[in-house]
Write a protein that holds these residues in place. Structure first.
Motif, PDB file in Angstrom:
ATOM      1  N   VAL A  23      61.360 -45.958 -61.730  1.00 31.47           N
ATOM      2  CA  VAL A  23      61.227 -46.386 -60.319  1.00 31.47           C
ATOM      3  C   VAL A  23      60.149 -47.397 -60.254  1.00 31.47           C
ATOM      4  CG1 VAL A  23      60.110 -45.749 -57.919  1.00 31.47           C
ATOM      5  CG2 VAL A  23      61.659 -44.038 -59.276  1.00 31.47           C
ATOM      6  N   GLY A  24      60.648 -48.534 -59.486  1.00 33.25           N
ATOM      7  CA  GLY A  24      59.542 -49.717 -59.521  1.00 33.25           C
ATOM      8  C   GLY A  24      58.371 -49.289 -58.607  1.00 33.25           C
ATOM      9  N   GLY A  26      56.088 -50.890 -57.020  1.00 37.15           N
ATOM     10  CA  GLY A  26      55.446 -51.986 -55.996  1.00 37.15           C
ATOM     11  C   GLY A  26      55.781 -51.408 -54.678  1.00 37.15           C
ATOM     12  N   ASN A  27      56.546 -50.696 -54.400  1.00 32.18           N
ATOM     13  CA  ASN A  27      56.981 -50.115 -53.133  1.00 32.18           C
ATOM     14  C   ASN A  27      55.626 -49.245 -52.545  1.00 32.18           C
ATOM     15  OD1 ASN A  27      58.289 -48.341 -51.121  1.00 32.18           O
ATOM     16  ND2 ASN A  27      59.957 -49.364 -51.663  1.00 32.18           N
ATOM     17  N   LEU A  28      55.650 -49.614 -51.067  1.00 35.36           N
ATOM     18  CA  LEU A  28      54.675 -48.646 -50.172  1.00 35.36           C
ATOM     19  C   LEU A  28      54.470 -47.357 -50.475  1.00 35.36           C
ATOM     20  CD1 LEU A  28      54.668 -51.026 -47.069  1.00 35.36           C
ATOM     21  CD2 LEU A  28      52.663 -50.880 -48.714  1.00 35.36           C
ATOM     22  N   ILE A  29      55.768 -46.885 -50.911  1.00 32.08           N
ATOM     23  CA  ILE A  29      55.908 -45.389 -51.072  1.00 32.08           C
ATOM     24  C   ILE A  29      54.674 -44.979 -52.030  1.00 32.08           C
ATOM     25  CG2 ILE A  29      57.402 -43.430 -52.018  1.00 32.08           C
ATOM     26  CD1 ILE A  29      59.578 -45.200 -51.091  1.00 32.08           C
ATOM     27  N   TYR A  30      54.288 -45.508 -53.031  1.00 31.69           N
ATOM     28  CA  TYR A  30      53.584 -45.229 -53.949  1.00 31.69           C
ATOM     29  C   TYR A  30      51.990 -45.816 -53.767  1.00 31.69           C
ATOM     30  CZ  TYR A  30      57.754 -43.223 -56.208  1.00 31.69           C
ATOM     31  OH  TYR A  30      58.748 -42.630 -56.116  1.00 31.69           O
ATOM     32  N   ARG A  31      51.619 -46.007 -52.692  1.00 37.89           N
ATOM     33  CA  ARG A  31      50.291 -45.999 -52.502  1.00 37.89           C
ATOM     34  C   ARG A  31      49.232 -44.913 -52.169  1.00 37.89           C
ATOM     35  NH1 ARG A  31      49.789 -48.131 -45.946  1.00 37.89           N
ATOM     36  NH2 ARG A  31      51.539 -46.808 -45.186  1.00 37.89           N
ATOM     37  N   ASN A  61      58.244 -46.046 -39.615  1.00 37.32           N
ATOM     38  CA  ASN A  61      57.886 -47.318 -39.270  1.00 37.32           C
ATOM     39  C   ASN A  61      58.120 -47.935 -38.033  1.00 37.32           C
ATOM     40  OD1 ASN A  61      56.253 -49.509 -40.101  1.00 37.32           O
ATOM     41  ND2 ASN A  61      58.097 -50.360 -41.204  1.00 37.32           N
ATOM     42  N   ARG A 152      57.409 -60.181 -45.218  1.00 39.31           N
ATOM     43  CA  ARG A 152      56.895 -60.329 -46.595  1.00 39.31           C
ATOM     44  C   ARG A 152      57.828 -61.102 -47.362  1.00 39.31           C
ATOM     45  NH1 ARG A 152      53.253 -56.146 -48.519  1.00 39.31           N
ATOM     46  NH2 ARG A 152      52.667 -54.438 -46.906  1.00 39.31           N
TER      47      ARG A 152
END
Length: 455
Positions: A23-24, A26-31, A61, A152
């Motif tokens: 899984v990448g 950079g996605n906001l999911i992983y903040r 959102n 973005r």
């Protein structure tokens, strides 16, 4: 209101989740440190794989105006089942139906006819709006407000306020000028008689267009081609530009030959009360970009309306824009099903006034219960903000997910406004769910106070 300890009350704020190796990251999911995996949804609630329920006070959102309504997909399928796919760059009756209905929603509010172009997400819609504006008046400088967020992508990251959006990808050839704007409460030179922005604010947004300002206006070969604004700045912490200042900025831009573009990606379709956010201040844009509430989060689609003749073939030539998936029948079927639901809502604007009043009552209770943490609140339409006394919104947002052992709460915070919790639930949310939201926020604020005491 009661206070209950949460399972992550003592978790370090810097803790981060284990991200699967495929899984990448950079996605906001992983903040955040708590990442639920959702398996089903209904109404204003989501359920994760471990069986825990979450109340979504962020409406996916801002997209899920009607909540998690699975019948939308069933209705959409009936609209497109005879045309499951369509060759790129081909027309369909389904697309023409959706375009006609969308155009009516825009032209009824602006009082002038126009044309509608489709695109995928909000950022793509904003880029299409600039294409239309540049086709009409030529490429030039773009003026925006401070605190703005318009996407973005490479182009829209240049329009968005935070420098973080330009760190990895940006269209550096685009000249962007940012005007100061305040929502009254944060104004550095308010008018005491008005209780908000005064003449100095109007002067600040209308002084460009001269040699001294450094921004060309009428009479200059390179001037301002577009003025882009949000009627309410979602990512900027639910700040609403002063109405007199916005009107002055729009009038000045138009007098200098600029095309006025309203970014209604978040604020459109009654999210802030009226059908379009720009109606709150009485301004009339030349181009409107809408997206989120058009498909209730069930498909990627944005709509760009431009008054005649901006998007007419003589100005905006065929071939100026294309995208493989903007005519996909599934997305158009979803849009048609969602438009049907909007048509069946007899008085959405009045319903939004009632929702704002209901949220105001509950947020006032929270401020009274936690005066050391909450310094203000405001609700308008299906949107509200809880203003904190410090930059605690990211931590409070994470605590809301776990503070109540029986119910997680999804709210929003942004890097541009770390002292503000954004609340924008499904527009159809009921009183019981608003009470549950308030209870979890109360528990989370109590946990936040204990966490800050330990520091």
């Amino acid at each position: 209101m009661t206070t209950a300890p949460g399972p992550l009350a003592s978790a370090p704020e810097t803790e981060r989740p284990t991200i699967p190796p495929h899984v990448g990251a950079g996605n906001l999911i992983y903040r955040a440190d708590h990442i639920p995996r959702f398996v089903r949804a209904e109404g204003s609630h989501l359920e994760s794989a471990d069986g825990r329920r979450y109340l979504d006070a962020e409406a996916a959102n801002g997209t899920a105006a009607f909540g998690y309504d699975r019948t939308i997909l069933a209705d959409a399928l009936r609209h497109c089942q005879d045309l499951p796919a369509l060759p790129s760059f081909c027309e369909s009756d389904l697309r023409l139906n959706v375009l006609h209905r969308l155009e009516r929603l825009f032209s009824e509010a602006t009082g002038v006819p126009g044309r509608v172009e489709l695109d995928l997400g909000g950022a793509q819609g904003m880029e299409t709006a600039l294409r239309i504006a540049f086709s009409a008046v030529g490429p030039g400088t773009v003026v925006v407000f401070e605190g703005s967020f318009h996407g973005r992508s490479g182009v829209t990251s240049m329009l968005s306020a935070s420098p973080r959006y330009r760190e990895l990808l940006a269209a550096w050839g685009l000249e962007v000028v940012r005007l100061p704007v305040h929502d009254g409460a944060g104004c550095p030179h308010p008018d005491p008689a008005r209780g908000g922005c005064g003449a100095a604010c109007v002067a600040a947004v209308t002084r460009w267009g001269s040699e001294l300002s450094g921004v060309g206006g009428t009479g200059f070969r390179r001037g301002v081609s577009a003025f882009v604004f949000e009627s309410v700045q979602n990512v900027g912490g639910m700040a609403e530009p002063d109405h007199a200042v916005l009107k002055a900025a729009v009038d000045h831009a138009r007098a200098n030959g600029a095309v006025v573009i309203a970014d209604e990606i978040f604020t459109g379709m009654h999210r802030t009360g009226p059908r379009w956010g720009f109606q709150r201040s009485g301004v009339t844009p030349d181009i409107v970009v809408a997206s989120k509430a058009l498909t209730n989060g069930a498909a990627a689609l944005s709509a760009v309306w431009a008054r005649e003749p901006l998007a007419a073939p003589e100005t905006y030539r065929p071939g100026s824009h294309s995208s493989t998936y903007i005519g996909i029948p599934h997305a158009l079927g979803v849009a048609r099903a969602v438009l049907d639901r909007w048509d069946r809502w007899p008085d959405a604007e009045s319903a939004m006034s009632d929702l704002a009043a209901a949220m105001t009552t509950r947020l006032a209770q929270l401020q009274a219960s936690h005066p050391d943490l909450v310094e203000g609140h405001r609700a308008f339409g299906g949107t509200a903000r809880l203003v904190l006394t410090g930059d605690h919104a990211p931590l409070l947002r994470r605590l809301c997910l776990t503070a109540d052992p029986g119910l997680g709460l999804i709210v929003a915070s942004t890097g541009m406004a770390p002292d503000v919790i954004n609340i924008h639930p499904p527009l159809v949310i009921g009183a019981n769910d608003l009470d549950a939201m308030t209870e979890v926020l109360d528990q989370s604020l109590s946990l936040l106070a204990k966490t800050l005491e330990r520091r």
